[in-house]
Scaffold this motif. Structure first.
Motif: not given
Length: 203
Positions: A77-105
């Motif tokens: 969910q977090l990766e999808n939200e970040l992807k949509l946010t960044l793709e909304g920035i002018q000039g960014v275009g398509k985006v792939q995102v990887m998030i690293y966490s210290e521990s799981g939820e």
């Protein structure tokens, strides 16, 4: 006359031996019954303890499984939200995102706590007294029923700590766009700049 007395004595002796034999037999039967019943009770108690242990193990396994599923859902969910946010920035275009966490939820289940304290007062041989305090602590996970499914009742979820983000974007080859992406990620996750990596996408 003497013969009759001897016969009577023999009859009485036989009867007393028979009664004594019956009493011994009854005592033996009673001992066997007592031993058999105590053995049955102990085996039943052992079976109950084993069943309780299995149930607790199953509950713990259910909690761990739900935690793993929650981790995957949260990160996706977090990766999808970040992807949509960044793709909304002018000039960014398509985006792939990887998030690293210290521990799981972490999901925190509701727990029934059964604590008890007992105080025993003892007198020793020298005339003094002492108090012995014994504390018994126990807890069980609260389960909730949803139709046929049983799952732990979750009262709180602790979000994982994000330690790094990698972004691959079409427009990140342009310096100003790369800076915009980097600054957005830093602000969203409160990360140091060294933990945010931005790369141009392979065309």
């Amino acid at each position: 006359m003497n013969m009759t007395n001897d016969d009577n004595k023999k009859d009485k002796s036989k009867k007393s031996d028979k009664i004594l034999g019956n009493i011994v037999l009854m005592i033996l039967v009673a001992v066997v019954i007592v031993l058999a019943s105590s053995s049955f009770k102990s085996s039943k108690a052992t079976s109950t303890v084993a069943t309780t242990t299995d149930t607790e193990a199953q509950k713990n396994a259910d909690v761990k499984a739900s935690n793993v599923a929650a981790v995957n859902d949260y990160e996706s969910q977090l990766e999808n939200e970040l992807k949509l946010t960044l793709e909304g920035i002018q000039g960014v275009g398509k985006v792939q995102v990887m998030i690293y966490s210290e521990s799981g939820e972490e999901s925190v289940p509701a727990v029934n706590v059964n604590d008890s304290n007992s105080v025993t007062k003892e007198d020793d041989t020298t005339g003094g007294t002492r108090n012995i305090t014994q504390a018994n602590n126990g807890s069980t996970v609260v389960m909730s029923n949803d139709g046929n499914a049983t799952a732990p009742l979750i009262v709180k979820k602790i979000k994982p700590i994000i330690t790094g983000v990698c972004v691959v974007a079409e427009g990140s080859g342009v310096k100003i766009t790369e800076l915009r992406i980097r600054q957005a990620v830093i602000n969203l996750f409160n990360l140091p700049e060294s933990k945010v990596n931005v790369y141009p996408m392979n065309k």
